[in-house]
Design an enzyme around this catalytic site. Sequence first.
Site, mmCIF file in Angstrom:
data_model
loop_
_atom_site.group_PDB
_atom_site.id
_atom_site.type_symbol
_atom_site.label_atom_id
_atom_site.label_comp_id
_atom_site.label_asym_id
_atom_site.label_seq_id
_atom_site.Cartn_x
_atom_site.Cartn_y
_atom_site.Cartn_z
ATOM 1 N N GLN A 98 -32.926 -17.869 55.896
ATOM 2 C CA GLN A 98 -34.248 -18.810 56.046
ATOM 3 C C GLN A 98 -34.570 -19.229 54.801
ATOM 4 O O GLN A 98 -34.651 -18.697 53.586
ATOM 5 C CB GLN A 98 -35.493 -17.745 56.544
ATOM 6 C CG GLN A 98 -36.686 -18.666 56.845
ATOM 7 C CD GLN A 98 -37.965 -17.778 56.765
ATOM 8 O OE1 GLN A 98 -38.357 -17.253 56.175
ATOM 9 N NE2 GLN A 98 -38.760 -18.319 57.927
ATOM 10 N N TYR A 177 -46.344 -22.528 53.587
ATOM 11 C CA TYR A 177 -45.501 -23.040 52.361
ATOM 12 C C TYR A 177 -45.290 -24.546 52.429
ATOM 13 O O TYR A 177 -46.056 -25.219 53.171
ATOM 14 C CB TYR A 177 -44.347 -22.223 52.665
ATOM 15 C CG TYR A 177 -44.637 -20.758 52.383
ATOM 16 C CD1 TYR A 177 -45.162 -20.158 51.136
ATOM 17 C CD2 TYR A 177 -44.332 -19.700 53.631
ATOM 18 C CE1 TYR A 177 -45.322 -18.845 51.158
ATOM 19 C CE2 TYR A 177 -44.683 -18.335 53.160
ATOM 20 C CZ TYR A 177 -45.392 -17.865 51.794
ATOM 21 O OH TYR A 177 -45.737 -16.629 51.937
ATOM 22 N N ARG A 224 -38.498 -22.855 61.869
ATOM 23 C CA ARG A 224 -39.932 -22.193 62.204
ATOM 24 C C ARG A 224 -40.970 -22.805 61.855
ATOM 25 O O ARG A 224 -41.209 -23.397 60.754
ATOM 26 C CB ARG A 224 -39.918 -20.706 61.266
ATOM 27 C CG ARG A 224 -40.941 -19.950 61.601
ATOM 28 C CD ARG A 224 -40.969 -18.521 60.857
ATOM 29 N NE ARG A 224 -40.877 -17.336 61.809
ATOM 30 C CZ ARG A 224 -41.561 -16.273 61.625
ATOM 31 N NH1 ARG A 224 -42.328 -16.134 60.636
ATOM 32 N NH2 ARG A 224 -41.364 -15.403 62.643
ATOM 33 N N GLY A 316 -40.895 -8.725 64.203
ATOM 34 C CA GLY A 316 -40.689 -8.604 62.857
ATOM 35 C C GLY A 316 -41.064 -7.016 62.421
ATOM 36 O O GLY A 316 -40.142 -6.260 62.040
ATOM 37 N N ARG A 317 -42.272 -6.563 62.449
ATOM 38 C CA ARG A 317 -42.669 -5.359 61.963
ATOM 39 C C ARG A 317 -41.933 -4.164 62.729
ATOM 40 O O ARG A 317 -41.526 -3.314 62.275
ATOM 41 C CB ARG A 317 -44.076 -4.996 62.004
ATOM 42 C CG ARG A 317 -45.027 -5.950 60.946
ATOM 43 C CD ARG A 317 -46.505 -5.861 61.110
ATOM 44 N NE ARG A 317 -46.559 -7.184 62.358
ATOM 45 C CZ ARG A 317 -47.885 -6.994 62.982
ATOM 46 N NH1 ARG A 317 -48.810 -6.255 62.494
ATOM 47 N NH2 ARG A 317 -47.919 -7.744 63.892
HETATM 48 C C1 LIG Z 1 -43.390 -7.560 55.495
HETATM 49 C C2 LIG Z 1 -43.517 -8.794 56.099
HETATM 50 C C3 LIG Z 1 -42.691 -9.842 55.496
HETATM 51 C C4 LIG Z 1 -42.709 -11.284 55.814
HETATM 52 N N1 LIG Z 1 -41.879 -12.182 55.401
HETATM 53 C C5 LIG Z 1 -41.621 -13.305 56.103
HETATM 54 C C6 LIG Z 1 -40.657 -14.237 55.538
HETATM 55 O O1 LIG Z 1 -40.071 -14.047 54.585
HETATM 56 N N2 LIG Z 1 -40.676 -15.518 56.223
HETATM 57 C C7 LIG Z 1 -41.672 -15.606 57.435
HETATM 58 O O2 LIG Z 1 -41.265 -16.742 57.932
HETATM 59 N N3 LIG Z 1 -42.243 -14.829 57.931
HETATM 60 C C8 LIG Z 1 -42.424 -13.582 57.337
HETATM 61 N N4 LIG Z 1 -43.051 -12.516 57.885
HETATM 62 C C9 LIG Z 1 -43.928 -12.793 59.342
HETATM 63 C C10 LIG Z 1 -43.051 -12.216 60.308
HETATM 64 O O3 LIG Z 1 -41.852 -13.078 60.295
HETATM 65 C C11 LIG Z 1 -43.784 -12.411 61.507
HETATM 66 O O4 LIG Z 1 -44.220 -13.528 61.884
HETATM 67 C C12 LIG Z 1 -44.848 -11.382 61.607
HETATM 68 O O5 LIG Z 1 -44.957 -10.033 60.979
HETATM 69 C C13 LIG Z 1 -45.649 -11.345 63.141
HETATM 70 O O6 LIG Z 1 -44.390 -10.762 63.846
HETATM 71 P P1 LIG Z 1 -44.630 -8.978 64.476
HETATM 72 O O7 LIG Z 1 -45.863 -9.057 65.147
HETATM 73 O O8 LIG Z 1 -43.407 -9.226 65.122
HETATM 74 O O9 LIG Z 1 -44.392 -8.263 63.088
HETATM 75 C C14 LIG Z 1 -43.340 -11.388 57.027
HETATM 76 C C15 LIG Z 1 -44.028 -10.383 57.761
HETATM 77 C C16 LIG Z 1 -44.148 -8.977 57.181
HETATM 78 C C17 LIG Z 1 -44.811 -8.046 57.917
#
Ligand SMILES: Cc1cc2nc3c(=O)[nH]c(=O)nc-3n(C[C@H](O)[C@H](O)[C@H](O)COP(=O)(O)O)c2cc1C
Length: 360
Positions: A98, A177, A224, A316-317
């Site tokens: 990414q 961003y 994205r 993600g999480r």
């Molecule tokens: C610890 C953490 C780091 C993240 N880093 C990024 C990132 O580097 N790039 C990005 O596009 N989104 C990032 N996100 C957002 C996640 O990709 C995702 O959109 C968000 O956690 C919601 O999805 P989930 O409900 O499956 O966790 C991050 C989220 C978390 C919790």
Amino acid sequence: MPSLFDPVSLGAVAAPNRVLMAPLTRGRAGRDAVPTAIMADYYAQRAGAGLIISEATGISREGLGWPYAPGLWTDEQAAAWRPVTDAVHEAGGRIVAQLWHMGRQVHSSVTGTQPVSASATRTDGQAHTYDGKQDFETARAIDTGDIARILNDYETATRRALTAGFDGVQVHAANGYLIDQFLRDNANHRTDAYGGSPDNRTRLLREVVERVAGVAGTDRTAVRLSPNGDSQGVNDSDPHAVFLPAVRLLSEIGIAFLELREPGPDGTFGKTDVPRLSPEIREAFAGPLVLNSDYFDRAAAQRRLDDGIADAVSFGRAFLANPDLVDRLRDDAPLNAGNPRTWYSQGPEGYVDYPRRDAA
Ligand SMILES: Cc1cc2nc3c(=O)[nH]c(=O)nc-3n(C[C@H](O)[C@H](O)[C@H](O)COP(=O)(O)O)c2cc1C
């Protein structure tokens, strides 16, 4: 309708299942943004994903303000990514990088230079820095010379990503961003060819994607977006007016896949009452569509496939805390709970020590 565990083609990437790993910043690189050995273990543990989207990775020092996040603007950084991509491939996985320019979301104490953005704006709140949290600074509005330089940075970062063994790249145009700061009208007050009309506000996105795809190929270039609601202070008065043209142009370019981060009103990592745009985006975008946010179980994710609205779901999480997430979902097994305290901490705790089910 396909199951979450059926294969899907994401451009040139043949994903064996539709459970993708969403990009997750984890802060385990060096201070010089050079990836570390432990990152290879972390990603290889998660190689069961249909596709891993890497943590956001800086295309330049100017664009990377997150402490201990990795970069792809030096040969040393690219060389240190190689063991990571090799480990993922040896474990049977696939990984795209990414690509990140944070725009105004950085602090000069990290980047060494004044933040840049579409316009001279400042985000409320504080930036993560090596000296704790510090107030955001007012950005300098970038000029066309800066844009030429930033496009070059995207291009060379893409070259380095391929040299480092990534299977492709994802342009990070979400979450408030740089590219999102151009797309949405509360952060873009420009009066030149990059501001005003939706055509103008999508110009930087188009130029970046064309430059990246010129190196990686359209079938290894993903994007994205976060179309609905506020993202780190970036918002739009009429999301349909800008995001539907944006996805149409991505469709025409023929990118490998589009991922949408779309929180709902009950979101647990960002929430908004602005309706999700995915139903309209599904109509406007011809390629594979990946949905994200707040999917924690198999049934909820499968529903999006059954509705015909998504081709895959990114987690993600749930992936952060469950290296064997695909198997757990397949078996409807309980998930490990994640620990937010170690999301961005350095070291192995809360990074490579989440147990697999057979070891739990
Ligand atoms: C610890 C953490 C780091 C993240 N880093 C990024 C990132 O580097 N790039 C990005 O596009 N989104 C990032 N996100 C957002 C996640 O990709 C995702 O959109 C968000 O956690 C919601 O999805 P989930 O409900 O499956 O966790 C991050 C989220 C978390 C919790």
